[in-house]
Scaffold this motif. Structure first.
Motif, PDB file in Angstrom:
ATOM      1  N   GLN A   1      -3.651   0.154  20.171  1.00  0.00           N
ATOM      2  CA  GLN A   1      -2.441  -0.634  20.446  1.00  0.00           C
ATOM      3  C   GLN A   1      -1.481  -0.552  19.264  1.00  0.00           C
ATOM      4  N   LEU A   2      -2.008  -0.683  18.059  1.00  0.00           N
ATOM      5  CA  LEU A   2      -1.195  -0.577  16.853  1.00  0.00           C
ATOM      6  C   LEU A   2      -0.543   0.803  16.764  1.00  0.00           C
ATOM      7  N   ALA A   3      -1.316   1.847  17.027  1.00  0.00           N
ATOM      8  CA  ALA A   3      -0.811   3.221  16.962  1.00  0.00           C
ATOM      9  C   ALA A   3       0.273   3.453  18.011  1.00  0.00           C
ATOM     10  N   GLN A   4       0.080   2.915  19.207  1.00  0.00           N
ATOM     11  CA  GLN A   4       1.096   3.056  20.249  1.00  0.00           C
ATOM     12  C   GLN A   4       2.375   2.320  19.864  1.00  0.00           C
ATOM     13  N   ASN A   5       2.218   1.178  19.217  1.00  0.00           N
ATOM     14  CA  ASN A   5       3.384   0.394  18.794  1.00  0.00           C
ATOM     15  C   ASN A   5       4.240   1.125  17.776  1.00  0.00           C
TER      16      ASN A   5
ATOM     17  N   MET B   1       0.849  -1.170   0.000  1.00  0.00           N
ATOM     18  CA  MET B   1       0.000   0.000   0.000  1.00  0.00           C
ATOM     19  C   MET B   1       0.895   1.234   0.000  1.00  0.00           C
ATOM     20  N   SER B   2       0.596   2.205  -0.811  1.00  0.00           N
ATOM     21  CA  SER B   2       1.430   3.390  -0.889  1.00  0.00           C
ATOM     22  C   SER B   2       1.192   4.311   0.302  1.00  0.00           C
ATOM     23  N   GLU B   3       2.138   5.224   0.504  1.00  0.00           N
ATOM     24  CA  GLU B   3       2.086   6.107   1.664  1.00  0.00           C
ATOM     25  C   GLU B   3       0.817   6.945   1.718  1.00  0.00           C
ATOM     26  N   HIS B   4       0.264   7.331   0.567  1.00  0.00           N
ATOM     27  CA  HIS B   4      -0.915   8.198   0.588  1.00  0.00           C
ATOM     28  C   HIS B   4      -2.144   7.481   1.154  1.00  0.00           C
ATOM     29  N   ASN B   5      -2.077   6.162   1.343  1.00  0.00           N
ATOM     30  CA  ASN B   5      -3.203   5.416   1.912  1.00  0.00           C
ATOM     31  C   ASN B   5      -3.155   5.337   3.431  1.00  0.00           C
ATOM     32  N   HIS B   6      -2.124   5.866   4.054  1.00  0.00           N
ATOM     33  CA  HIS B   6      -1.948   5.758   5.495  1.00  0.00           C
ATOM     34  C   HIS B   6      -2.223   7.090   6.180  1.00  0.00           C
ATOM     35  N   VAL B   7      -2.694   7.020   7.426  1.00  0.00           N
ATOM     36  CA  VAL B   7      -2.922   8.233   8.199  1.00  0.00           C
ATOM     37  C   VAL B   7      -1.665   8.662   8.944  1.00  0.00           C
ATOM     38  N   VAL B   8      -0.652   7.790   8.967  1.00  0.00           N
ATOM     39  CA  VAL B   8       0.638   8.120   9.565  1.00  0.00           C
ATOM     40  C   VAL B   8       1.660   8.161   8.440  1.00  0.00           C
ATOM     41  N   ASN B   9       2.381   9.288   8.319  1.00  0.00           N
ATOM     42  CA  ASN B   9       3.357   9.400   7.236  1.00  0.00           C
ATOM     43  C   ASN B   9       4.662   8.713   7.608  1.00  0.00           C
ATOM     44  N   LYS B  10       5.619   8.688   6.696  1.00  0.00           N
ATOM     45  CA  LYS B  10       6.878   7.962   6.918  1.00  0.00           C
ATOM     46  C   LYS B  10       7.705   8.564   8.047  1.00  0.00           C
ATOM     47  N   ASN B  11       7.413   9.795   8.447  1.00  0.00           N
ATOM     48  CA  ASN B  11       8.105  10.417   9.571  1.00  0.00           C
ATOM     49  C   ASN B  11       7.431  10.098  10.901  1.00  0.00           C
ATOM     50  N   GLY B  12       6.378   9.276  10.862  1.00  0.00           N
ATOM     51  CA  GLY B  12       5.674   8.900  12.074  1.00  0.00           C
ATOM     52  C   GLY B  12       4.688   9.943  12.574  1.00  0.00           C
TER      53      GLY B  12
END
Length: 116
Positions: free
Chosen positions: A50-54, A1-12
């Protein structure tokens, strides 16, 4: 999945503007399963927290995401149970500050579920 599909960017960093898109990508059947009862909603929220905290998101970032999700649900979904109806009504009457505090409380509620 490409970065634009995530709510967290590569910088966290959390991009709350992408939360609505992430919710829209949830299959209708899955969304119905999640919202069918309050226990399944809490379980889903707990796993996502939990995933977000990880990956390093802090409480404020979690609350911002929870606030965005709650706003989306209040505007786009009919409550499936009494607990969701209460949350929707509290959301609708709350000020911006009160909504943010409610989002923090939802995060704490889901975190508490993780410890049980």
């Amino acid at each position: 999945m490409s970065e634009h599909n995530h709510v967290v960017n590569k910088n966290g960093e959390l991009d709350v503007n992408k939360v609505d898109d992430a919710i829209d990508r949830i299959d209708e059947g899955e969304k119905e399963r999640i919202l069918a009862n309050f226990d399944s909603f809490q379980s889903y929220l707990s796993k996502r927290i939990q995933l977000a905290q990880n990956i390093g998101l802090g409480e404020e970032q979690l609350a911002q995401a929870a606030e965005k999700v709650a706003g989306y649900l209040a505007e786009n979904e009919e409550p499936r149970n009494a607990e969701e109806k209460l949350l929707q009504e509290l959301w609708k009457v709350g000020s911006k500050e009160e909504r943010h505090k409610l989002a923090h409380m939802l995060v704490k509620l889901a975190e508490r579920r993780q410890s049980h």
